[in-house]
Design a protein around this motif. Structure first.
Motif, PDB file in Angstrom:
ATOM      1  N   PRO A   1       1.158  -0.880  -0.007  1.00 18.35           N
ATOM      2  CA  PRO A   1      -0.282   0.030   0.093  1.00 18.35           C
ATOM      3  C   PRO A   1       0.662   1.781  -0.162  1.00 18.35           C
ATOM      4  N   THR A   2       0.372   2.258  -0.724  1.00 18.95           N
ATOM      5  CA  THR A   2       1.412   3.329  -0.739  1.00 18.95           C
ATOM      6  C   THR A   2       0.010   4.328  -1.490  1.00 18.95           C
ATOM      7  N   GLU A   3       0.506   6.350  -1.202  1.00 18.88           N
ATOM      8  CA  GLU A   3      -0.323   7.006  -1.580  1.00 18.88           C
ATOM      9  C   GLU A   3       0.405   7.278  -3.159  1.00 18.88           C
ATOM     10  N   VAL A   4      -0.192   7.085  -4.125  1.00 21.54           N
ATOM     11  CA  VAL A   4      -0.137   6.801  -5.485  1.00 21.54           C
ATOM     12  C   VAL A   4      -0.292   8.344  -6.522  1.00 21.54           C
ATOM     13  N   VAL A   5       1.295   9.175  -6.537  1.00 23.72           N
ATOM     14  CA  VAL A   5       1.012   9.809  -7.177  1.00 23.72           C
ATOM     15  C   VAL A   5       0.885   9.641  -9.240  1.00 23.72           C
ATOM     16  N   ASP A   6       1.759   8.716  -9.182  1.00 22.16           N
ATOM     17  CA  ASP A   6       1.967   8.081 -10.937  1.00 22.16           C
ATOM     18  C   ASP A   6       2.771   7.064 -10.892  1.00 22.16           C
ATOM     19  N   THR A   7       1.665   6.188 -11.677  1.00 24.83           N
ATOM     20  CA  THR A   7       2.110   4.867 -11.579  1.00 24.83           C
ATOM     21  C   THR A   7       3.199   4.161 -12.939  1.00 24.83           C
ATOM     22  N   LEU A   8       3.008   5.184 -13.879  1.00 26.25           N
ATOM     23  CA  LEU A   8       3.952   5.266 -14.548  1.00 26.25           C
ATOM     24  C   LEU A   8       5.175   4.959 -14.194  1.00 26.25           C
ATOM     25  N   GLY A   9       6.341   3.743 -15.182  1.00 25.59           N
ATOM     26  CA  GLY A   9       7.540   3.392 -14.281  1.00 25.59           C
ATOM     27  C   GLY A   9       6.968   1.881 -12.829  1.00 25.59           C
ATOM     28  N   ALA A  10       6.241   2.057 -12.839  1.00 23.31           N
ATOM     29  CA  ALA A  10       6.011   0.679 -11.275  1.00 23.31           C
ATOM     30  C   ALA A  10       6.139  -0.296 -11.981  1.00 23.31           C
ATOM     31  N   GLY A  11       5.508  -0.651 -13.432  1.00 21.22           N
ATOM     32  CA  GLY A  11       6.261  -2.438 -13.738  1.00 21.22           C
ATOM     33  C   GLY A  11       7.503  -2.651 -14.206  1.00 21.22           C
ATOM     34  N   ASP A  12       7.999  -1.438 -14.614  1.00 20.17           N
ATOM     35  CA  ASP A  12       9.726  -1.392 -14.497  1.00 20.17           C
ATOM     36  C   ASP A  12      10.381  -1.636 -13.405  1.00 20.17           C
ATOM     37  N   SER A  13       9.909  -1.344 -12.768  1.00 24.67           N
ATOM     38  CA  SER A  13      10.619  -0.629 -11.440  1.00 24.67           C
ATOM     39  C   SER A  13      10.330  -2.052 -10.760  1.00 24.67           C
ATOM     40  N   PHE A  14       9.382  -2.837 -10.487  1.00 23.41           N
ATOM     41  CA  PHE A  14       8.927  -4.575  -9.917  1.00 23.41           C
ATOM     42  C   PHE A  14      10.617  -5.006 -10.783  1.00 23.41           C
ATOM     43  N   ILE A  15      10.218  -5.296 -12.207  1.00 22.10           N
ATOM     44  CA  ILE A  15      11.213  -6.334 -12.834  1.00 22.10           C
ATOM     45  C   ILE A  15      12.034  -5.489 -12.823  1.00 22.10           C
ATOM     46  N   ALA A  16      12.689  -4.647 -12.783  1.00 25.30           N
ATOM     47  CA  ALA A  16      13.979  -4.247 -12.199  1.00 25.30           C
ATOM     48  C   ALA A  16      14.608  -5.293 -11.107  1.00 25.30           C
ATOM     49  N   MET A  17      13.993  -4.444  -9.723  1.00 22.25           N
ATOM     50  CA  MET A  17      14.055  -5.219  -8.359  1.00 22.25           C
ATOM     51  C   MET A  17      14.243  -6.421  -8.563  1.00 22.25           C
TER      52      MET A  17
END
Length: 273
Positions: free
Chosen positions: A217-233
Motif C-alpha cells: 500500500p502506498t499513496e499513489v502520485v503516478d503509476t508510470l514506471g512501477a512495472g519496470d521498477s518491479f522487473i528491475a528489482m
C-alpha cells in the motif's frame, strides 16, 4: 551483477505538466537496475538529435550507465504522450511511434555481441525490435524479456525459447487466463514467468511452482514506471541467488516507491517547442 539493457527509449511527455521524463522499458530497467545495486549497468539503443534525446543522454550519464555503444541519429527521439486519471494511473494518449529507433532498427555488430557477452544478464522488450538477434544472443547470455500486453501465440513461439525470464502485464486477464499463459510460456522454454496485475498484485512461476505477491500500500502520485521498477528489482534480487519470495517482496516495495513520484525515475524538465 553486470546488467545490460537493449532497445527502447523514449521521453514521456506529461502534457498537463508541460514536462518530459526519460523512459522506455529497456532504458528504465538499465537505470533502475543500477540504482538497485548493479555493479555495472549498460544500455544500447538509438537516440535522436533533439531536446528529448539530449535529455535522455545526460540522464544516463548522471545515473552512471555505460553508454559507450549508444547510437545517435538525425531525427526525433521516441516520445509518448501521457495523461493521468484521478487514481494516478498512466494513460498513454499518443506517441511518435518510437522516433528514430523505430524506423531505423538496431543492428548489432560482432563487437557489440562480444561486449554484451561480458555482462551476466540482458534485458529487452517487445518494443525493442530485437527478436531476430535473440537466438544468437541466448547462446552467450541469460535473457529477460518484457512482453507488456502485446503478445500473440505466434509471437510467444518465436521469442520464448530464447528467454529465461518472461514478464507480462496482465491487469485485464482473469486468474485462469494468467495460469494458462504461464503454462504456455513454460512449455515454450522460459523458466521464470511473471504476470503483474496492477492492484491485484503479481503471479510468478518458477518452472511450474506458483508464487503470489500482494501490492505494498502506498499513496499513489503516478503509476508510470512501477512495472519496470518491479522487473528491475526482481532481476537484481532473484538472478544472483534464486530466492523467489524475497525477490518478489522487494520488487513490490520498489514498485510502490515509484508510484510516489512523477516519471519512472524522475528528471522531469520543461518541454521546449
Amino acid at each position: 551483477m553486470k546488467l545490460i539493457a537493449i532497445g527502447d527509449n523514449v521521453v514521456d511527455y506529461y502534457k498537463d505538466r508541460g514536462e518530459i521524463f526519460p523512459g522506455g522499458n529497456a532504458l528504465n530497467v538499465a537505470v533502475l537496475g543500477k540504482r538497485y545495486q548493479a555493479d555495472v549497468s549498460s544500455y544500447i539503443g538509438i537516440i535522436g538529435n533533439d531536446q528529448a534525446a539530449d535529455h535522455v543522454r545526460q540522464t544516463l550519464l548522471l545515473e552512471k550507465i555505460d553508454i559507450s555503444r549508444l547510437r545517435q541519429a538525425i531525427g526525433p527521439n521516441g516520445e509518448a504522450i501521457v495523461s493521468l486519471n484521478a487514481d494516478g494511473d498512466r494513460v498513454f494518449v499518443g506517441s511518435n511511434k518510437g522516433g528514430v529507433q523505430a524506423y531505423m532498427g538496431l543492428r548489432l555488430t560482432d563487437d557489440d555481441k562480444a561486449y554484451i557477452a561480458r555482462h551476466e544478464l540482458l534485458h529487452t522488450s517487445i518494443y525493442s525490435n530485437l527478436e531476430h538477434e535473440l537466438p544468437e544472443l541466448h547462446k552467450a547470455i541469460r535473457i529477460s524479456f518484457d512482453f507488456s500486453t502485446r503478445w500473440t501465440p505466434a509471437y510467444l513461439e518465436r521469442v520464448c525459447p530464447y528467454v529465461d525470464y518472461g514478464f507480462f502485464s496482465g491487469s485485464d486477464l482473469t486468474e485462469d487466463e494468467c495460469h494458462q499463459l504461464i503454462q504456455q510460456v513454460h512449455r515454450l522454454g522460459t523458466k521464470v514467468v511473471g504476470v503483474t496485475r496492477g492492484a491485484q498484485g503479481a503471479i510468478f512461476s518458477e518452472a511450474g511452482k506458483l508464487y503470489r505477491q500482494e501490492i505494498v500500500p502506498t499513496e499513489v502520485v503516478d503509476t508510470l514506471g512501477a512495472g519496470d521498477s518491479f522487473i528491475a528489482m526482481f532481476l537484481m534480487k532473484y538472478h544472483p541467488d534464486g530466492d523467489m519470495q524475497a525477490a518478489l517482496r522487494q520488487a513490490s516495495v520498489a514498485a510502490a516507491q515509484t508510484c510516489g513520484h512523477y516519471g519512472a525515475f524522475g528528471y522531469g524538465v520543461p518541454k521546449v517547442g
